[in-house]
Design an enzyme around this catalytic site. Structure first.
Site, PDB file in Angstrom:
ATOM      1  N   LYS A   1       0.829  -1.202   0.000  1.00 43.02           N
ATOM      2  CA  LYS A   1       0.000   0.000   0.000  1.00 43.02           C
ATOM      3  C   LYS A   1       0.874   1.266   0.000  1.00 43.02           C
ATOM      4  CE  LYS A   1      -3.697  -2.451   2.512  1.00 43.02           C
ATOM      5  NZ  LYS A   1      -4.680  -2.373   3.639  1.00 43.02           N
TER       6      LYS A   1
ATOM      7  N   TYR B   1     -12.415  -2.822  -2.921  1.00 44.79           N
ATOM      8  CA  TYR B   1     -12.970  -2.857  -1.568  1.00 44.79           C
ATOM      9  C   TYR B   1     -14.497  -2.830  -1.593  1.00 44.79           C
ATOM     10  CZ  TYR B   1      -8.334  -2.272   0.582  1.00 44.79           C
ATOM     11  OH  TYR B   1      -7.037  -2.460   1.016  1.00 44.79           O
TER      12      TYR B   1
ATOM     13  N   ARG C   1      -1.520 -14.487   4.196  1.00 44.03           N
ATOM     14  CA  ARG C   1      -2.369 -13.818   5.206  1.00 44.03           C
ATOM     15  C   ARG C   1      -1.733 -13.931   6.592  1.00 44.03           C
ATOM     16  NH1 ARG C   1      -6.691 -10.321   4.266  1.00 44.03           N
ATOM     17  NH2 ARG C   1      -7.665 -11.069   6.172  1.00 44.03           N
TER      18      ARG C   1
ATOM     19  N   THR D   1      -5.474  -7.371  11.070  1.00 44.65           N
ATOM     20  CA  THR D   1      -5.685  -6.153  10.281  1.00 44.65           C
ATOM     21  C   THR D   1      -4.992  -4.938  10.897  1.00 44.65           C
ATOM     22  OG1 THR D   1      -7.778  -6.998   9.431  1.00 44.65           O
ATOM     23  CG2 THR D   1      -7.450  -4.616   9.335  1.00 44.65           C
TER      24      THR D   1
ATOM     25  N   ARG E   1       2.721  -6.681   9.565  1.00 46.27           N
ATOM     26  CA  ARG E   1       1.998  -5.570  10.195  1.00 46.27           C
ATOM     27  C   ARG E   1       2.442  -5.405  11.648  1.00 46.27           C
ATOM     28  NH1 ARG E   1      -3.938  -7.310   7.738  1.00 46.27           N
ATOM     29  NH2 ARG E   1      -3.827  -6.145   5.767  1.00 46.27           N
TER      30      ARG E   1
ATOM     31  N   ASN F   1      -1.721  -0.246   7.263  1.00 46.67           N
ATOM     32  CA  ASN F   1      -1.166  -1.541   7.671  1.00 46.67           C
ATOM     33  C   ASN F   1      -0.329  -2.189   6.575  1.00 46.67           C
ATOM     34  OD1 ASN F   1      -3.182  -2.221   5.936  1.00 46.67           O
ATOM     35  ND2 ASN F   1      -4.460  -3.290   7.436  1.00 46.67           N
TER      36      ASN F   1
ATOM     37  N   HIS G   1      -1.863  -5.480   1.568  1.00 45.76           N
ATOM     38  CA  HIS G   1      -3.124  -6.199   1.365  1.00 45.76           C
ATOM     39  C   HIS G   1      -2.801  -7.578   0.824  1.00 45.76           C
ATOM     40  CE1 HIS G   1      -7.104  -7.303  -0.122  1.00 45.76           C
ATOM     41  NE2 HIS G   1      -6.462  -7.750  -1.186  1.00 45.76           N
TER      42      HIS G   1
ATOM     43  N   GLU H   1      -9.344 -10.642  -7.475  1.00 43.94           N
ATOM     44  CA  GLU H   1      -8.391  -9.541  -7.307  1.00 43.94           C
ATOM     45  C   GLU H   1      -7.240  -9.634  -8.314  1.00 43.94           C
ATOM     46  OE1 GLU H   1      -7.368  -9.650  -3.143  1.00 43.94           O
ATOM     47  OE2 GLU H   1      -9.398  -9.066  -2.537  1.00 43.94           O
TER      48      GLU H   1
HETATM   49  O1  CDP Z   1      -6.889  -6.084   5.048  1.00 46.12           O
HETATM   50  P1  CDP Z   1      -7.722  -7.004   5.907  1.00 46.12           P
HETATM   51  O2  CDP Z   1      -8.432  -8.084   5.124  1.00 46.12           O
HETATM   52  O3  CDP Z   1      -6.928  -7.548   7.059  1.00 46.12           O
HETATM   53  O4  CDP Z   1      -8.847  -6.073   6.598  1.00 46.12           O
HETATM   54  P2  CDP Z   1     -10.337  -5.678   6.163  1.00 46.12           P
HETATM   55  O5  CDP Z   1     -11.186  -5.773   7.387  1.00 46.12           O
HETATM   56  O6  CDP Z   1     -10.774  -6.437   4.956  1.00 46.12           O
HETATM   57  O7  CDP Z   1     -10.199  -4.127   5.796  1.00 46.12           O
HETATM   58  C1  CDP Z   1      -9.611  -3.716   4.589  1.00 46.12           C
HETATM   59  C2  CDP Z   1      -8.680  -2.549   4.880  1.00 46.12           C
HETATM   60  O8  CDP Z   1      -9.441  -1.424   5.304  1.00 46.12           O
HETATM   61  C3  CDP Z   1      -7.691  -2.784   6.030  1.00 46.12           C
HETATM   62  O9  CDP Z   1      -6.535  -3.500   5.608  1.00 46.12           O
HETATM   63  C4  CDP Z   1      -7.373  -1.383   6.484  1.00 46.12           C
HETATM   64  O10 CDP Z   1      -6.377  -0.763   5.667  1.00 46.12           O
HETATM   65  C5  CDP Z   1      -8.704  -0.653   6.237  1.00 46.12           C
HETATM   66  N1  CDP Z   1      -9.516  -0.500   7.462  1.00 46.12           N
HETATM   67  C6  CDP Z   1      -9.758   0.779   7.963  1.00 46.12           C
HETATM   68  O11 CDP Z   1      -9.275   1.759   7.388  1.00 46.12           O
HETATM   69  N2  CDP Z   1     -10.535   0.944   9.088  1.00 46.12           N
HETATM   70  C7  CDP Z   1     -11.070  -0.101   9.719  1.00 46.12           C
HETATM   71  N3  CDP Z   1     -11.830   0.082  10.809  1.00 46.12           N
HETATM   72  C8  CDP Z   1     -10.871  -1.412   9.216  1.00 46.12           C
HETATM   73  C9  CDP Z   1     -10.085  -1.576   8.091  1.00 46.12           C
HETATM   74 MG    MG Z   2     -10.115  -8.055   3.896  1.00 46.73          MG
END
Ligand code: CDP
Ligand code: MG
Length: 152
Positions: free
Chosen positions: A9, A49, A85, A91, A102, A112, A115, A126
């Site tokens: 990112k 997203y 992962r 996350t 992370r 973080n 992705h 994706e």
């Molecule tokens: O990336 P991951 O699958 O671990 O997390 P996600 O729950 O699918 O969320 C996607 C991305 O959104 C995260 O990697 C964060 O960069 C962002 N995010 C955020 O900005 N605020 C949150 N409360 C949760 C996620």
């Molecule tokens: Mg996710």
């Protein structure tokens, strides 16, 4: 053999962590079969997203992910989707275990660094979102016999 999409990112690129993060995947034995630098547009962010677009925090996520160049890549390996992962960690960088990418480099829920696709369907979707077929370079690294047994 599985393939998964990873994105370094904008925070990873701006913080000059891309090389170190790529090294961790290489060191693990994963094989990069596609890679490019690009700028995510708001349109691409909404597709990528899609599951989060309706959430209250989506606008700041879009601002972040479109705010600088990213590096997109496809990595290949046995059980690559789950392995990658697990290498990322939870996350939020504040919750991710030490030893994960992370956990070692991020102190943020949003910034973080990386992705990675969270399952086989997401990986397929994706990879198609970020890469054309001809951008994927299939090859067998010569080191393969020293990474795992022949019957694995
Ligand atoms: O990336 P991951 O699958 O671990 O997390 P996600 O729950 O699918 O969320 C996607 C991305 O959104 C995260 O990697 C964060 O960069 C962002 N995010 C955020 O900005 N605020 C949150 N409360 C949760 C996620
Ligand atoms: Mg996710």
């Amino acid at each position: 053999m599985e393939r998964t999409l990873i994105l370094l990112k904008p925070d990873a690129v701006q913080r000059r962590l891309a090389g170190r993060i790529i090294s961790r995947f290489e060191d693990k034995g994963l094989n990069f079969v596609a890679m490019k630098l690009l700028r995510v547009t708001p349109e691409l962010a909404k597709k990528h997203y899609a599951e989060h677009v309706a959430k209250g925090w989506y606008p700041t996520l879009e601002q972040f992910i479109t705010g600088g160049p990213i590096i997109a890549a496809i990595v290949e390996g046995l059980e690559a989707i789950q392995v990658v992962r697990d290498m990322l960690g939870a996350t939020s960088g504040l919750k991710a275990a030490p030893g994960t990418i992370r956990g070692d480099y991020s102190s943020s829920r949003q910034m973080n660094l990386v992705h990675a696709s969270d399952g086989p369907e997401a990986a397929k979707r994706e990879i198609e979102l970020y890469f054309k077929k001809e951008e994927i370079i299939e090859f067998a690294p010569t080191i393969t016999p020293w990474l795992r047994a022949g019957d694995e």
